[in-house]
Design a protein around this motif. Structure first.
Motif, short mmCIF file in Angstrom:
data_model
loop_
_atom_site.label_atom_id
_atom_site.label_comp_id
_atom_site.label_asym_id
_atom_site.label_seq_id
_atom_site.Cartn_x
_atom_site.Cartn_y
_atom_site.Cartn_z
N GLN A 523 36.70 28.09 64.99
CA GLN A 523 37.66 27.48 65.91
C GLN A 523 38.97 27.12 65.22
OE1 GLN A 523 36.97 27.67 68.96
NE2 GLN A 523 34.75 28.01 68.87
N LYS A 524 38.89 26.75 63.95
CA LYS A 524 40.10 26.34 63.24
C LYS A 524 39.95 26.66 61.76
CE LYS A 524 38.40 21.60 62.63
NZ LYS A 524 38.69 20.16 62.85
N LEU A 525 41.06 26.62 61.05
CA LEU A 525 41.06 26.89 59.61
C LEU A 525 42.09 25.97 58.96
CD1 LEU A 525 39.86 28.75 57.39
CD2 LEU A 525 41.86 30.21 57.71
N GLY A 526 41.63 25.13 58.05
CA GLY A 526 42.54 24.21 57.38
C GLY A 526 43.33 24.91 56.28
N ASP A 527 44.02 24.13 55.46
CA ASP A 527 44.75 24.69 54.33
C ASP A 527 43.77 25.36 53.37
OD1 ASP A 527 47.24 23.80 55.21
OD2 ASP A 527 46.97 21.83 54.29
N ILE A 528 44.10 26.55 52.96
CA ILE A 528 43.20 27.33 52.10
C ILE A 528 43.33 26.84 50.67
CG2 ILE A 528 42.71 29.64 51.21
CD1 ILE A 528 43.62 30.73 53.93
N THR A 529 42.18 26.47 50.09
CA THR A 529 42.16 25.93 48.73
C THR A 529 41.66 26.91 47.69
OG1 THR A 529 39.99 24.96 49.23
CG2 THR A 529 41.93 23.55 49.53
N ASP A 530 41.02 27.98 48.14
CA ASP A 530 40.60 29.01 47.19
C ASP A 530 40.35 30.31 47.94
OD1 ASP A 530 40.13 30.11 44.75
OD2 ASP A 530 38.35 28.92 44.29
N LEU A 531 40.47 31.40 47.21
CA LEU A 531 40.36 32.74 47.80
C LEU A 531 39.91 33.67 46.69
CD1 LEU A 531 41.11 34.19 50.54
CD2 LEU A 531 43.36 34.61 49.54
N TYR A 532 38.75 34.32 46.85
CA TYR A 532 38.27 35.15 45.75
C TYR A 532 37.24 36.18 46.26
CZ TYR A 532 34.53 31.62 45.94
OH TYR A 532 33.53 30.78 46.35
N VAL A 533 37.13 37.29 45.51
CA VAL A 533 36.10 38.31 45.77
C VAL A 533 34.83 37.84 45.09
CG1 VAL A 533 35.38 40.69 45.40
CG2 VAL A 533 37.76 40.19 45.96
N GLU A 534 33.80 37.57 45.87
CA GLU A 534 32.55 37.05 45.31
C GLU A 534 31.60 38.18 44.91
OE1 GLU A 534 30.18 33.23 46.47
OE2 GLU A 534 29.48 34.86 47.79
N LYS A 535 31.71 39.32 45.58
CA LYS A 535 30.78 40.41 45.29
C LYS A 535 31.49 41.75 45.46
CE LYS A 535 26.44 42.50 46.88
NZ LYS A 535 25.37 42.45 47.92
N ARG A 536 31.17 42.67 44.55
CA ARG A 536 31.73 44.02 44.63
C ARG A 536 30.60 45.02 44.85
NH1 ARG A 536 36.98 44.34 43.59
NH2 ARG A 536 37.96 42.53 42.58
N GLY A 537 30.92 46.07 45.60
CA GLY A 537 29.97 47.14 45.81
C GLY A 537 30.07 48.18 44.71
N SER A 538 29.28 49.24 44.86
CA SER A 538 29.29 50.30 43.85
C SER A 538 30.68 50.90 43.73
CB SER A 538 28.28 51.39 44.25
OG SER A 538 28.18 52.35 43.24
N GLY A 539 31.11 51.10 42.48
CA GLY A 539 32.45 51.62 42.23
C GLY A 539 33.50 50.54 42.16
N GLY A 540 33.10 49.29 42.42
CA GLY A 540 34.02 48.17 42.30
C GLY A 540 34.71 47.77 43.58
N VAL A 541 34.38 48.40 44.70
CA VAL A 541 35.03 48.07 45.97
C VAL A 541 34.68 46.64 46.37
CG1 VAL A 541 33.12 48.95 47.39
CG2 VAL A 541 35.45 48.89 48.31
N ALA A 542 35.66 45.91 46.90
CA ALA A 542 35.43 44.54 47.36
C ALA A 542 34.43 44.55 48.51
CB ALA A 542 36.74 43.91 47.80
N ASP A 543 33.37 43.77 48.35
CA ASP A 543 32.29 43.78 49.33
C ASP A 543 32.15 42.45 50.07
OD1 ASP A 543 30.11 45.34 50.47
OD2 ASP A 543 28.77 43.94 49.47
N GLU A 544 32.44 41.35 49.36
CA GLU A 544 32.37 40.03 49.99
C GLU A 544 33.55 39.18 49.50
OE1 GLU A 544 28.60 38.19 49.33
OE2 GLU A 544 27.47 39.78 50.35
N LEU A 545 34.31 38.65 50.45
CA LEU A 545 35.45 37.79 50.15
C LEU A 545 35.13 36.39 50.64
CD1 LEU A 545 38.59 37.60 49.37
CD2 LEU A 545 38.97 37.83 51.85
N VAL A 546 35.41 35.38 49.83
CA VAL A 546 35.17 33.99 50.22
C VAL A 546 36.51 33.29 50.39
CG1 VAL A 546 34.22 31.77 49.51
CG2 VAL A 546 32.91 33.86 49.13
N ILE A 547 36.64 32.59 51.52
CA ILE A 547 37.83 31.78 51.82
C ILE A 547 37.38 30.32 51.89
CG2 ILE A 547 39.69 31.34 53.47
CD1 ILE A 547 39.25 34.21 54.51
N GLU A 548 37.92 29.48 51.03
CA GLU A 548 37.61 28.06 51.05
C GLU A 548 38.82 27.30 51.58
OE1 GLU A 548 36.19 26.63 47.33
OE2 GLU A 548 34.55 28.08 47.20
#
Length: 653
Positions: A523-548
């Motif tokens: 429903q809402k999203l506050g100020d973003i305090t962190d942003l990072y790729v948590e998991k990569r798939g085969s070949g290094g492709v970004a698979d999971e992104l975390v937004i805090e």
């Protein structure tokens, strides 16, 4: 003496009576003791019960509905139900005279759809679904199947489908080949109770749903059609369909209330095989497009569907130049033609738009069709690979995914998180380098760690993507390396994109709650305090992104969703060759590392350094181009990208 004898005899009798009394009294004591023991043990004394009468036998009766009967014999039948073979003996029934006799079918029931009644596990009745029809399958929905000459016939709630050729197995309405008459339909009470896929012949025609102008909608409001040769309009009901002849370039508008829609389907057919139908009010890159084959117009409640039925080979004349530039080397174009044909044939087996009887549409949702003009080089590539399809080592049709450019490494189909992806083992993560090509062609063994797995480690991938390898085929491509900078992060824009991606697939946008990630609306999203790729798939492709965002934590899954979320809609992409390209919706690829910029604990921007263009699964088109320029054949290219597959001609297979 006599008196003494009498007295002695009387004395004996008295003693005998006394003994009898003592014995009787003892017997009473014993019985009373037994009674007492019985009571103490909680048992009732034995009672004399009336004779037990047996309960009458109640037979267990059930019916197996719409099963396929394989064999019948003297002792019973063999049937196929829910994917399993089952055998049942004949039971006993009462004849017209009330005499018990063995049940036997009145007529042959072999290779029929039937309801089988079982009494105590034995066959006591068989009702064959003898009414059958056959015709070209025009469309299918949950409510019914449209068969040419019969109209739309409802599907029974308990219908069953059987594939009878090659190997016996269950099927459904989703397996029907549209535009063909390869199936029989069993009817009961006006409904389809059985589908029999009888044969699998080579399919030569594909049915393409042509979208409205600029691909704005699946349906049209009032398509305007003509032809470059004389043509015929066919309309009306079976068996009294009407035909109306028209001259070349005569335009007809098929509005929703057009008199041609006596029924909900109209055909526009050129009078010669080389004629083309022109959609006057549809715009493509080439301008106003013209189409080989014939057009069907289908009136629905939402609008008019336009379906182009065309030979598969002629369809490819317009697909290959729309998907790969016609100036590419011939061997690359031939590889593209085989990929495009294989992809299309797979969709002909499992239609994407059964409600319209269309296998594919003409947009990037499938393969771009007729967006640019046909070209001699691409048409030659199609002709020189006539009928060639790519098959897996197990003999199944391969999934021939392709994309524009690699970063020097490909990925696997698991990036899409589909159920079938793990089975596509021929789509491997591997370096797109000359060394890797030679190893593939010579079948040389590769030692050391799997490079695709190694690049799942953040530090290893960062070193790879920020560096360059001249051995890579696409080293000189503009998309080989790129960067993307967001100066001012906009949480509101990210929230909007997250909500759209959640609506598209709620399982891939998750929120941290009570110690676990769950799927729930954002429903809402506050100020973003962190942003990072948590998991990569085969070949290094970004698979999971975390937004805090403070206490909020959101996980974005799949490279496709991540490419949407991190695109701010305004920044440009800086390519390796110095050019800048607008990227309004989607990042070029999921192969990137991220550097974030923070102020007072809040993320204010970020820079992405990446490479490649596209999802990275299957054949890289620019990789294929460079391979062809260096002398590799179309076969070499295909076997490099689709490991262990073979090329065969579907028309002679």
């Amino acid at each position: 003496m006599e008196q003494e004898n009498k007295e002695w005899s009387r004395s004996q009798r008295m003693q005998l009576k006394a003994w009898i009394c003592v014995l009787g009294f003892g017997l009473i004591i014993v019985l009373l003791g037994a009674k007492l023991v019985s009571l103490l043990a909680g048992q009732e004394p034995d009672e004399v019960l009336p004779p037990v009468q047996e309960e009458p036998h109640i037979p267990v009766v059930g019916t197996l509905v719409n099963v396929w009967i394989l064999e019948e014999g003297e002792e019973g039948i063999v049937l196929f139900r829910d994917g399993q073979r089952e055998s049942y003996p004949y039971g006993q029934i009462m004849d017209g005279n009330g005499v018990t006799v063995a049940y036997r079918p009145e007529r042959t029931v072999r290779e029929q759809v039937a309801d089988v009644t079982l009494t105590d596990g034995a066959v006591t009745d068989i009702q064959v679904k003898a009414e059958k029809i056959n015709g070209r399958i025009l469309s299918a929905t949950q409510d019914g199947i449209e068969v040419e000459g019969y109209g739309r016939i409802p599907l029974a709630e308990d219908y069953k489908g059987y594939r009878l050729y090659d190997r016996l197995e269950m099927c459904t309405a989703a397996d029907l080949p549209f535009g063909y008459d390869f199936a029989d339909f069993c009817l009961e009470d006006g409904e389809i109770c059985g589908i029999l896929l009888v044969k699998e012949l080579v399919m030569e025609h594909i049915r393409v749903l042509v979208k409205a102008s600029d691909y704005s909608s699946l349906l049209h409001t009032g398509p305007v059609l003509t032809s470059d040769t004389p043509f015929t309009v066919v309309y009306g009901t079976y068996p009294d369909r009407k035909t109306e002849s028209h001259q070349a370039w005569e335009e007809i508008t098929f509005g929703y209330d057009s008199p041609y829609f006596e029924e909900d389907r109209v055909w526009v057919i050129p009078d010669v095989l080389t004629g083309k139908v022109i959609l006057k009010n549809v715009n493509r890159v080439q301008g106003v497009p013209s189409y080989r084959g014939q057009m069907e117009l289908i009136r629905t409640e939402e609008g008019i569907a336009v379906v182009n039925e065309v030979l598969l080979e002629e369809y490819l004349y317009s697909v290959v130049p729309s998907e790969m530039p016609s100036v590419y080397p011939m061997e690359a174009l031939k590889a593209q033609a085989v990929c495009a044909r294989t992809y299309a044939y797979g969709r002909m087996l499992h239609a994407g738009y059964p409600q319209y009887g269309a296998h594919v549409d003409d947009s990037t949702s499938y393969q771009v069709y007729n967006n640019v003009l046909e070209d001699e080089s691409t048409t030659t590539a199609v002709k020189e690979t006539y009928g060639q399809l790519l098959y897996t080592a197990e003999g199944a049709l391969a999934e021939t995914f392709y994309y524009s450019t690699s970063c020097g490494m490909g990925s696997e189909a698991t990036v899409w998180k589909t159920a079938v992806a793990p089975t596509l083992t021929y789509l491997q993560s591997k370096p797109l380098s000359r060394t890797a090509m030679e190893q593939t062609l010579t079948q040389a063994s590769v030692t050391g760690p799997d490079p695709g797995e190694a690049l799942q480690e953040e530090e290893v991938f960062a070193a790879f993507i920020t560096g360059e390898n001249p051995d890579d085929f696409e080293y000189y491509e503009g998309w080989y390396r790129w960067s993307y900078q967001v100066e001012e992060l906009d949480p509101g824009h990210i929230l909007t994109v997250l909500q759209k991606r959640y609506a598209a697939n709620s399982d891939l946008i998750l929120t941290w709650k009570d110690g676990a990630y769950v799927s729930e609306p954002i429903q809402k999203l506050g100020d973003i305090t962190d942003l990072y790729v948590e998991k990569r798939g085969s070949g290094g492709v970004a698979d999971e992104l975390v937004i805090e965002a403070g206490k909020q934590k959101i996980k974005v899954i799949t490279e496709h969703n991540i490419r949407y979320v991190l695109n701010n809609g305004s920044s440009v992409v800086d390519r390796k060759d110095g050019s800048q390209i607008a990227s309004p919706n989607l990042l070029p690829s999921g192969f990137f590392v991220m550097e974030i910029k923070k102020e007072k604990g809040k993320v204010t921007g970020y820079t992405l350094r990446g490479g490649g263009f596209g999802h990275g699964v299957g054949m890289s088109q620019n990789g294929a181009r460079q391979m062809a320029q260096e002398g590799y054949s179309a076969m070499d290219i295909l076997l490099f990208f689709y490991q262990g597959c073979t090329v065969e001609n579907v028309y002679t297979r």
